[in-house]
Design a protein around this motif. Structure first.
Motif, PDB file in Angstrom:
ATOM      1  N   HIS A 108      -4.178  -7.428  -8.626  1.00 39.37           N
ATOM      2  CA  HIS A 108      -4.473  -6.331  -9.538  1.00 39.37           C
ATOM      3  C   HIS A 108      -4.284  -6.737 -10.999  1.00 39.37           C
ATOM      4  O   HIS A 108      -4.967  -6.210 -11.884  1.00 39.37           O
ATOM      5  CB  HIS A 108      -3.624  -5.114  -9.183  1.00 39.37           C
ATOM      6  CG  HIS A 108      -4.081  -4.442  -7.923  1.00 39.37           C
ATOM      7  ND1 HIS A 108      -3.426  -3.370  -7.365  1.00 39.37           N
ATOM      8  CD2 HIS A 108      -5.155  -4.687  -7.121  1.00 39.37           C
ATOM      9  CE1 HIS A 108      -4.068  -2.990  -6.269  1.00 39.37           C
ATOM     10  NE2 HIS A 108      -5.114  -3.773  -6.102  1.00 39.37           N
ATOM     11  N   PHE A 139      -2.113  -0.051   0.818  1.00 34.26           N
ATOM     12  CA  PHE A 139      -2.398  -1.301   1.527  1.00 34.26           C
ATOM     13  C   PHE A 139      -1.139  -1.824   2.205  1.00 34.26           C
ATOM     14  O   PHE A 139      -1.172  -2.204   3.382  1.00 34.26           O
ATOM     15  CB  PHE A 139      -2.952  -2.339   0.557  1.00 34.26           C
ATOM     16  CG  PHE A 139      -3.471  -3.586   1.232  1.00 34.26           C
ATOM     17  CD1 PHE A 139      -4.829  -3.777   1.390  1.00 34.26           C
ATOM     18  CD2 PHE A 139      -2.607  -4.574   1.705  1.00 34.26           C
ATOM     19  CE1 PHE A 139      -5.333  -4.920   2.014  1.00 34.26           C
ATOM     20  CE2 PHE A 139      -3.081  -5.711   2.333  1.00 34.26           C
ATOM     21  CZ  PHE A 139      -4.447  -5.884   2.487  1.00 34.26           C
ATOM     22  N   ARG A 172      -2.297  -0.353  -3.988  1.00 38.24           N
ATOM     23  CA  ARG A 172      -1.234  -1.298  -3.584  1.00 38.24           C
ATOM     24  C   ARG A 172      -0.329  -0.666  -2.538  1.00 38.24           C
ATOM     25  O   ARG A 172      -0.053  -1.258  -1.482  1.00 38.24           O
ATOM     26  CB  ARG A 172      -0.423  -1.695  -4.818  1.00 38.24           C
ATOM     27  CG  ARG A 172       0.775  -2.602  -4.534  1.00 38.24           C
ATOM     28  CD  ARG A 172       1.757  -2.524  -5.697  1.00 38.24           C
ATOM     29  NE  ARG A 172       2.290  -1.180  -5.850  1.00 38.24           N
ATOM     30  CZ  ARG A 172       2.700  -0.659  -7.023  1.00 38.24           C
ATOM     31  NH1 ARG A 172       2.628  -1.362  -8.135  1.00 38.24           N
ATOM     32  NH2 ARG A 172       3.185   0.575  -7.059  1.00 38.24           N
ATOM     33  N   ASP A 201      -8.232  -2.470  -1.717  1.00 41.20           N
ATOM     34  CA  ASP A 201      -7.467  -2.791  -2.910  1.00 41.20           C
ATOM     35  C   ASP A 201      -8.433  -3.345  -3.953  1.00 41.20           C
ATOM     36  O   ASP A 201      -9.639  -3.385  -3.740  1.00 41.20           O
ATOM     37  CB  ASP A 201      -6.315  -3.780  -2.613  1.00 41.20           C
ATOM     38  CG  ASP A 201      -6.799  -5.099  -2.015  1.00 41.20           C
ATOM     39  OD1 ASP A 201      -8.013  -5.241  -1.750  1.00 41.20           O
ATOM     40  OD2 ASP A 201      -5.969  -6.003  -1.801  1.00 41.20           O
ATOM     41  N   ALA A 249     -11.929  -7.539  -0.545  1.00 40.52           N
ATOM     42  CA  ALA A 249     -11.540  -7.789  -1.934  1.00 40.52           C
ATOM     43  C   ALA A 249     -12.612  -8.556  -2.698  1.00 40.52           C
ATOM     44  O   ALA A 249     -12.653  -8.521  -3.924  1.00 40.52           O
ATOM     45  CB  ALA A 249     -10.218  -8.558  -1.978  1.00 40.52           C
ATOM     46  N   GLN A 308       4.039  -8.881   0.283  1.00 39.41           N
ATOM     47  CA  GLN A 308       2.672  -8.375   0.178  1.00 39.41           C
ATOM     48  C   GLN A 308       2.476  -7.546  -1.085  1.00 39.41           C
ATOM     49  O   GLN A 308       1.422  -7.606  -1.724  1.00 39.41           O
ATOM     50  CB  GLN A 308       2.307  -7.545   1.413  1.00 39.41           C
ATOM     51  CG  GLN A 308       0.884  -7.023   1.407  1.00 39.41           C
ATOM     52  CD  GLN A 308      -0.141  -8.141   1.328  1.00 39.41           C
ATOM     53  OE1 GLN A 308       0.039  -9.185   1.955  1.00 39.41           O
ATOM     54  NE2 GLN A 308      -1.215  -7.934   0.576  1.00 39.41           N
ATOM     55  N   ILE A 350      -0.442  -8.343  -3.896  1.00 43.66           N
ATOM     56  CA  ILE A 350      -1.443  -7.389  -4.385  1.00 43.66           C
ATOM     57  C   ILE A 350      -1.302  -7.189  -5.890  1.00 43.66           C
ATOM     58  O   ILE A 350      -2.307  -7.060  -6.610  1.00 43.66           O
ATOM     59  CB  ILE A 350      -1.328  -6.044  -3.639  1.00 43.66           C
ATOM     60  CG1 ILE A 350      -1.747  -6.221  -2.180  1.00 43.66           C
ATOM     61  CG2 ILE A 350      -2.198  -4.974  -4.299  1.00 43.66           C
ATOM     62  CD1 ILE A 350      -1.694  -4.959  -1.368  1.00 43.66           C
TER      63      ILE A 350
END
Length: 246
Positions: free
Chosen positions: A75, A221, A218, A130, A99, A67, A71
Motif C-alpha cells: 500500500h 485481507f 489491509r 487489496d 494485486a 502479513q 500489505i
C-alpha cells in the motif's frame, strides 16, 4: 523509464522485495530530470498475477503481523505511485490478476492488449482485495459490476473496460508496450511542471478516501487470510480441487 516485472514462471507475482525495488526506482525517476514518464509492464506475455500464494502460506505460519506489514509495504507503493509527480503508464498483456489488477489501476494511464484479461481473483481462495482495486473501480464502474467482479471473481476483458473508461487505450495483442512507449513520447513533450500539478490536484482530491480504504483493505485481507477459509482456499488451489468453504 521502463520498469518490467520479471518472474515469468509465476506470471510476475509481487513480493516485498519488488515493492522496495519499485519505490527505489520511482525515487530515482523523480530525481532524474531526463525521465519524463514511467512505463510499467510485465515479462513473458503477462502483466502480473498478483500475490504469491506460496508466500501467503508462509505468512499464515508466521502470524498476522507479518502479513499486515507485507500489505502495508504494498500500500505504500500504491500511495507512492499516486503521489509520484510524473505520469505512470501501465502496459498490460495477458493477465492482470488480483494485486496485479490493483497495480494496473493505480497507474495514471492504462494501455491494454485487446485480448488482455483482468480479474479480482481473491474470492477464489477465500481472500478479499487489496491495493486499492475496489476504491479505484468504484470511481469508474457501477456498484453492481464491481460487486460481480469481487464476489464471483469473474474475468473481464480489456475491450469492455475500455468501453467503460477504465482502460485508456487498446492495442493489438503483443503491441501494448509499443503503444505505451509511443504515448510516453507524447507525454515527454508536455511541460513537466504542468503534468506534476495535474497529478497533484487529482491525487489530493482522492488521497484521504484512498488512504482510509487501503487501511480497511489491509485489515480485511489479514482477517480473511487467517480465517479457516483462507487456509482452505489456498490449499485447494495448490491441490487443484474445488475449495470447501464453511
Amino acid at each position: 523509464m521502463l520498469l518490467t516485472l520479471s518472474d515469468p514462471a509465476t506470471r510476475n507475482t509481487l513480493s516485498p522485495q519488488i515493492y522496495a525495488a519499485f519505490v527505489e526506482a520511482l525515487n530515482y525517476a523523480d530525481a532524474e530530470d531526463q525521465v519524463r514518464c514511467v512505463v510499467l509492464t510485465g515479462d513473458g506475455g503477462h502483466f502480473c498475477s498478483g500475490g504469491n500464494l506460496q508466500r501467503l502460506v508462509g505468512n499464515r505460519a508466521a502470524g498476522p503481523q507479518v502479513q499486515t506489514e507485507s500489505i502495508e509495504r504494498f500500500h505504500e507503493l500504491v500511495e507512492a505511485l499516486r503521489a509520484f509527480p510524473k505520469p505512470v503508464i501501465a502496459a498490460v498483456e495477458g493477465a492482470a490478476a488480483g494485486a496485479g489488477f490493483s497495480l494496473a489501476l493505480t497507474c495514471d494511464l492504462l494501455v491494454a492488449a485487446k485480448d488482455a484479461r483482468f480479474v479480482l481473483s481473491y474470492g477464489r481462495v477465500g481472500l478479499s482485495p487489496d491495493g486499492g482495486a475496489v476504491s479505484h473501480l468504484m470511481q469508474a464502474l457501477p456498484r453492481s459490476q464491481v460487486m460481480q467482479l469481487m464476489l464471483l471473481a469473474e474475468p473481464i476483458g480489456a475491450e469492455q473496460l475500455h468501453r467503460q473508461g477504465v482502460v485508456n487505450y487498446l492495442a493489438e495483442p503483443g503491441q501494448a508496450l509499443t503503444q505505451a512507449l509511443e504515448l510516453a513520447e507524447r507525454l515527454g513533450q508536455m511541460a513537466p511542471n504542468a503534468m506534476a500539478s495535474a497529478k497533484d490536484l487529482v491525487h489530493k482530491a482522492q488521497a484521504g478516501a484512498l488512504r482510509q480504504h487501503l487501511a480497511l483493505e489491509r485489515d480485511h485481507f489479514v482477517n480473511n487470510l487467517f480465517h479457516d477459509n483462507g487456509g482452505e482456499g489456498i490449499e485447494a488451489f495448490f491441490g487443484r480441487r474445488p475449495p470447501q468453504f464453511k
